[in-house]
Design a protein around this motif. Structure first.
Motif, short mmCIF file in Angstrom:
data_model
loop_
_atom_site.label_atom_id
_atom_site.label_comp_id
_atom_site.label_asym_id
_atom_site.label_seq_id
_atom_site.Cartn_x
_atom_site.Cartn_y
_atom_site.Cartn_z
N ARG A 1 7.56 16.74 -7.97
CA ARG A 1 7.83 17.73 -6.94
C ARG A 1 8.95 17.27 -6.01
O ARG A 1 9.83 18.05 -5.62
CB ARG A 1 6.56 18.00 -6.12
N MET A 2 8.94 15.98 -5.65
CA MET A 2 9.97 15.46 -4.77
C MET A 2 11.33 15.46 -5.46
O MET A 2 12.36 15.75 -4.85
CB MET A 2 9.61 14.04 -4.31
N ALA A 3 11.34 15.14 -6.76
CA ALA A 3 12.60 15.16 -7.51
C ALA A 3 13.16 16.57 -7.58
O ALA A 3 14.37 16.79 -7.42
CB ALA A 3 12.39 14.59 -8.91
N ALA A 4 12.29 17.55 -7.82
CA ALA A 4 12.74 18.94 -7.88
C ALA A 4 13.34 19.39 -6.56
O ALA A 4 14.25 20.22 -6.52
CB ALA A 4 11.57 19.85 -8.27
N ALA B 1 14.63 9.55 -1.48
CA ALA B 1 13.81 8.37 -1.76
C ALA B 1 12.34 8.71 -1.54
O ALA B 1 12.00 9.40 -0.57
CB ALA B 1 14.22 7.19 -0.89
N VAL B 2 11.49 8.21 -2.43
CA VAL B 2 10.05 8.41 -2.33
C VAL B 2 9.38 7.04 -2.44
O VAL B 2 9.58 6.34 -3.44
CB VAL B 2 9.52 9.33 -3.45
N SER B 3 8.63 6.67 -1.43
CA SER B 3 7.93 5.38 -1.45
C SER B 3 6.45 5.63 -1.69
O SER B 3 5.86 6.54 -1.11
CB SER B 3 8.15 4.62 -0.14
N LEU B 4 5.87 4.79 -2.57
CA LEU B 4 4.52 5.02 -3.09
C LEU B 4 3.64 3.80 -2.86
O LEU B 4 3.80 2.77 -3.52
CB LEU B 4 4.60 5.34 -4.58
N GLY B 5 2.72 3.91 -1.92
CA GLY B 5 1.72 2.88 -1.76
C GLY B 5 2.28 1.53 -1.38
O GLY B 5 3.16 1.40 -0.53
N ALA B 6 1.77 0.49 -2.04
CA ALA B 6 2.14 -0.89 -1.73
C ALA B 6 1.95 -1.74 -2.97
O ALA B 6 1.41 -1.29 -3.98
CB ALA B 6 1.28 -1.41 -0.58
N ALA B 7 2.39 -3.00 -2.88
CA ALA B 7 2.20 -3.91 -4.01
C ALA B 7 0.74 -4.29 -4.14
O ALA B 7 0.17 -4.28 -5.24
CB ALA B 7 3.06 -5.16 -3.83
N VAL B 8 0.13 -4.65 -3.03
CA VAL B 8 -1.28 -5.06 -3.01
C VAL B 8 -1.96 -4.39 -1.82
O VAL B 8 -1.31 -3.78 -0.98
CB VAL B 8 -1.42 -6.61 -2.91
N GLY B 9 -3.28 -4.51 -1.77
CA GLY B 9 -4.03 -3.91 -0.68
C GLY B 9 -4.64 -2.58 -1.08
O GLY B 9 -4.75 -2.26 -2.27
N GLU B 10 -5.03 -1.80 -0.09
CA GLU B 10 -5.72 -0.53 -0.34
C GLU B 10 -4.87 0.43 -1.18
O GLU B 10 -5.40 1.24 -1.92
CB GLU B 10 -6.10 0.14 0.99
N PHE B 11 -3.56 0.35 -1.04
CA PHE B 11 -2.66 1.25 -1.77
C PHE B 11 -1.90 0.50 -2.86
O PHE B 11 -0.83 0.92 -3.28
CB PHE B 11 -1.67 1.90 -0.80
N GLY B 12 -2.46 -0.62 -3.33
CA GLY B 12 -1.74 -1.52 -4.20
C GLY B 12 -1.54 -1.02 -5.62
O GLY B 12 -2.25 -0.14 -6.11
N LEU B 13 -0.54 -1.62 -6.27
CA LEU B 13 -0.29 -1.38 -7.69
C LEU B 13 -1.21 -2.22 -8.56
O LEU B 13 -1.47 -1.86 -9.72
CB LEU B 13 1.16 -1.73 -8.03
N ALA B 14 -1.67 -3.35 -8.04
CA ALA B 14 -2.44 -4.31 -8.83
C ALA B 14 -3.75 -4.64 -8.14
O ALA B 14 -3.90 -4.52 -6.92
CB ALA B 14 -1.62 -5.58 -9.04
N TYR B 15 -4.69 -5.08 -8.94
CA TYR B 15 -6.01 -5.44 -8.42
C TYR B 15 -5.95 -6.77 -7.67
O TYR B 15 -5.35 -7.74 -8.13
CB TYR B 15 -7.02 -5.56 -9.56
N ARG B 16 -6.59 -6.78 -6.51
CA ARG B 16 -6.91 -8.00 -5.78
C ARG B 16 -8.29 -7.80 -5.20
O ARG B 16 -8.63 -6.70 -4.75
CB ARG B 16 -5.90 -8.28 -4.65
N LYS B 17 -9.09 -8.82 -5.19
CA LYS B 17 -10.43 -8.73 -4.61
C LYS B 17 -10.32 -8.33 -3.15
O LYS B 17 -9.55 -8.91 -2.38
CB LYS B 17 -11.15 -10.08 -4.74
N MET B 18 -11.09 -7.31 -2.75
CA MET B 18 -11.04 -6.82 -1.37
C MET B 18 -12.46 -6.59 -0.86
O MET B 18 -13.44 -6.71 -1.62
CB MET B 18 -10.22 -5.54 -1.29
N ALA B 19 -12.57 -6.26 0.42
CA ALA B 19 -13.89 -6.07 1.02
C ALA B 19 -14.58 -4.83 0.49
O ALA B 19 -15.81 -4.78 0.43
CB ALA B 19 -13.76 -5.99 2.55
#
Length: 560
Positions: free
Chosen positions: A505-508, A513-531
Motif C-alpha cells: 500500500r505504501m509503495a502504491a 521510506a517505510v520503517s518496520l518494527g525493530a531488529a530485536v525486542g517486542e517488534f523484532g525480526l528475530a527471537y530473543r527471550k523476553m518477559a
C-alpha cells in the motif's frame, strides 16, 4: 531436545487463543454475520451496507472490554431471523450486564437493541452502540444526517481523513450502498450520537458512536442504573445489480510492473536496545535496511546510543534520531542538551525528527490552546542545534495526532508518523482491514505536505506508544489485545501477510521510506527471550538464530 512443530494456530496467528465463532444470519436478501456479540457486514442483495454494529463497553482509559457472552439463542426462517444473548463485564472500573435482542426481516430490515444495568458504579469513556460505515465506495459520497432536533443535513462522507468529527447531534444517517439502494441507520438512546473518521487510527471505517465527546469523559454510570439503546437499519430502493454474498476463492497473480519506485526500508532501534541491536548485526546485514530510526531519551545509556552509529556505519544506512522535546525549559536549551548528549555518544545523525512531548498524548486541542511551543519555535531550535542535518516534521505517534496538529511544509525536510493496527478492534479480520485505510492516510498526508518527502514508521501491528493512556499494555497472556506492543501475530504468518500488504500500500502511494518494527525486542525480526511469552520459540530457546516469518518479508522488500 526435540521440539514438536507448532500448532496451526501458532503458525497462523502466534497464539492459541480461540477465534470467535462466526454465524451468518439470513432473511431473504438481507444477511449479517454475528461474531462475539457484534454484527458485521450487513449486506442487502450481497452489497455491503454497514460494516459493523456493536454495543461497545470501554474502560476509563479507552481500553476495550470484551463482554462474556451467555444464553445465546438463534432462530432462523426463510425471510426472518432472531438472536438474543446476555453480556457481562466485570472489571476494576465496575460491572455492567446487558440483554441484547437482534431481529432481521427481508421487508423491515434489521434492529439491534440492548437493555443494560450496572451492578456497581461503572467508570467508562464510552458505553453504547457504535456503527461502522466502510470506507471503500463510501468516501466522498453523499449522505443525509437527521439531527436530534428533527432537521436534516445533506453532506458527504469525508474524502481526506478528517481530524475531528464530521457529523454531530445525530439521530440517523442515510447513504446509498450501492447507488439505488438507500440505507438508513437510526439510533435511539438518552443522548445524541456523533461520527468520527476512524481512518485516523487506520480503521477502514467511519464510526458513529455514543456519546458525544463534548460531554465529560471518563464518566461514571451509577450502580443500579438501567438504560436502553437501539439501532435500526432499513432499506429503500434496489441496487442495479447483485453481488456475491459471502466469500469465494481468491486468485493471486503477478501483473506487470507499476512503474512506481519501492520505498526505502528502515528498521527501528528502541532506546534501550541499541547494544542488543548491534549484536544482531549479521541478521541485519542479511536484511539490508536502508535506514535506522534510533530513539533518543535523556536517560538513555550512552552505549546504547553509540551502538546506533556503529550499526548505521556497518550497514551503510541513513541514521535518523527521534527526539521528544519536553518543552519544560527554553527549547534552545533542550535541543542543545540533546545535541550535546548525541555528540558525546559519537553519533552523527543524517536526520532528526523532533516532536513536542504534549503531542505524544491524545488531544482535541490546538498547540496554542494547549500552551505548547509552536512548530516554528520547536523546529527553529532543532535546526540551530543540528545545523546541516535534515529535519523531519510530524509526530512520533499515530497519524491521528499529526492530522490534528501538523506543521506547515516550509518548516521541515520530510514528514513522518507511525501507525498501529490494534487501537480499536483486534480480531484478525479487523487488523487486516486496517490496510484498506492506508490510501486515505497517504492522500491526506500528501495534501498537508506540500510536495515534501513522506516517510512512515517504525510501525507494526502492535502499538509502539499509547497516546490514550499512561502506557501500552503488557500482553502477559499472549492474546489479541488492544494497545499492546507484544502482538502475537507479529511472530506468525498473519504478521508476514500484514507486513507485505502494508509495504504494498505504501509503495502504491509512493511513500519514500517505510520503517518496520525493530531488529530485536517486542517488534523484532528475530527471537530473543523476553518477559512476555512467545510460544514455541521459548521452547527452542536462544542461540539458534531463529527469525520470525516476517523477517523474510522485510528482507525481500528491502532488496526489491
Amino acid at each position: 531436545m526435540t521440539v514438536a512443530p507448532p500448532s496451526r494456530a501458532l503458525k497462523l496467528f502466534g497464539t492459541e487463543e480461540p477465534r470467535a465463532e462466526i454465524r451468518t444470519l439470513r432473511a431473504g436478501p438481507l444477511s449479517v454475520e454475528l461474531e462475539a456479540g457484534k454484527l458485521r457486514y450487513v449486506r442487502m442483495g450481497g452489497h455491503e451496507a454497514i460494516r459493523g454494529i456493536a454495543f461497545v463497553v470501554r474502560g476509563p482509559a479507552w481500553q476495550t472490554y470484551h463482554p462474556a457472552i451467555s444464553n445465546l439463542s438463534i432462530e432462523e426462517g426463510g425471510d426472518s431471523f432472531r438472536a438474543s444473548y446476555d453480556g457481562e463485564v466485570d472489571e476494576a472500573s465496575g460491572s455492567i450486564s446487558f440483554h441484547a435482542e437482534i431481529a432481521g426481516s427481508a421487508t423491515d430490515g434489521l434492529k439491534f437493541s440492548v437493555a443494560a444495568r450496572t451492578g456497581s458504579d461503572f467508570e467508562t469513556s464510552r458505553t453504547g452502540f457504535v456503527i461502522l460505515h466502510a470506507v471503500d465506495g463510501v468516501a466522498g459520497q453523499p449522505c443525509t444526517i437527521l439531527h436530534v432536533d428533527g432537521s436534516a443535513e445533506e453532506t458527504i462522507f469525508p474524502d481526506h481523513v478528517m481530524p475531528l468529527q464530521p457529523f454531530f447531534d445525530m439521530r440517523a444517517i442515510t447513504h446509498e450502498a450501492p447507488p439505488g439502494l438507500r440505507v438508513t441507520c437510526r439510533m435511539e438512546g438518552e443522548h445524541a450520537w456523533e461520527c468520527e473518521d476512524q481512518r485516523n487510527w487506520t480503521d477502514a471505517s467511519y464510526k458513529t458512536y455514543y456519546r458525544p465527546l463534548s460531554l465529560p469523559f471518563p464518566y461514571t454510570i451509577d450502580g443500579g442504573s438501567e438504560f436502553n439503546q437501539s439501532v435500526a437499519v432499513t432499506f429503500d430502493g434496489a441496487a442495479g445489480d447483485s453481488a456475491a454474498d459471502g466469500y469465494s476463492a481468491i486468485a493471486v497473480t503477478l501483473g506487470a510492473g507499476s512503474g512506481k519506485k519501492m520505498p526505502r526500508i528502515g528498521i527501528g532501534v528502541p532506546a534501550d536496545l541499541g547494544r542488543k541491536s548491534l549484536e544482531a548485526l549479521d541478521l541485519l546485514q542479511g536484511v539490508g535496511p536502508q535506514l535506522l530510526i534510533a530513539e533518543y531519551r535523556a536517560d538513555q545509556n550512552e552505549a546504547d546510543l553509540s551502538a546506533c552509529q556503529q550499526l548505521a556505519d556497518a550497514l551503510e544506512a541513513e541514521l535518523v534520531v527521534e527526539i521528544v522535546a519536553p518543552c519544560e525549559r527554553p527549547l534552545t536549551e533542550e535541543m542543545s542538551h540533546a545535541a550535546g548528549a548525541i555528540a558525546a555518544a559519537e553519533v552523527k545523525p543524517d536526520a532528526v525528527i523532533v516532536a513536542q512531548a504534549r503531542l505524544m498524548d491524545f488531544t482535541l486541542e490546538t498547540l496554542e490552546a494547549l500552551g505548547v511551543p509552536s512548530f516554528e519555535e520547536t523546529y527553529s531550535a532543532a535546526r540551530q542545534a543540528f545545523p546541516g542535518v535534515a529535519l523531519g516534521g510530524g509526530v512520533l505517534t499515530n497519524f491521528t495526532e499529526l492530522n490534528r496538529n501538523h506543521p506547515t511544509p516550509d518548516l521541515y525536510d520530510f514528514i513522518s508518523h507511525l501507525t498501529s493496527a490494534v487501537v480499536h478492534e483486534v480480531d484478525d479480520r479487523s487488523v487486516m482491514e486496517t490496510l484498506q485505510s492506508l490510501p486515505s492516510l497517504i492522500g491526506s498526508v500528501r495534501a498537508m505536505a506540500g510536495g515534501k518527502t513522506y516517510r512512515v514508521g517504525p510501525s507494526a501491528i502492535g502499538m509502539r506508544y499509547n497516546p490514550y493512556g499512561p502506557s501500552t499494555y503488557d500482553n502477559k497472556t499472549n492474546i489479541r489485545m488492544a494497545f499492546n506492543q507484544q502482538d502475537p501475530r507479529h511472530r506468525a504468518l498473519a504478521g508476514s501477510a500484514f507486513t507485505l500488504g502494508y509495504v504494498a500500500r505504501m509503495a502504491a502511494g509512493e511513500v519514500e521510506a517505510v520503517s518496520l518494527g525493530a531488529a530485536v525486542g517486542e517488534f523484532g525480526l528475530a527471537y530473543r527471550k523476553m518477559a512476555h511469552p512467545q510460544p514455541w520459540y521459548d521452547d527452542l530457546g536462544d542461540g539458534g538464530g531463529w527469525v520470525f516469518p516476517h523477517c523474510h518479508i522485510v528482507a525481500a522488500v528491502a532488496g526489491a
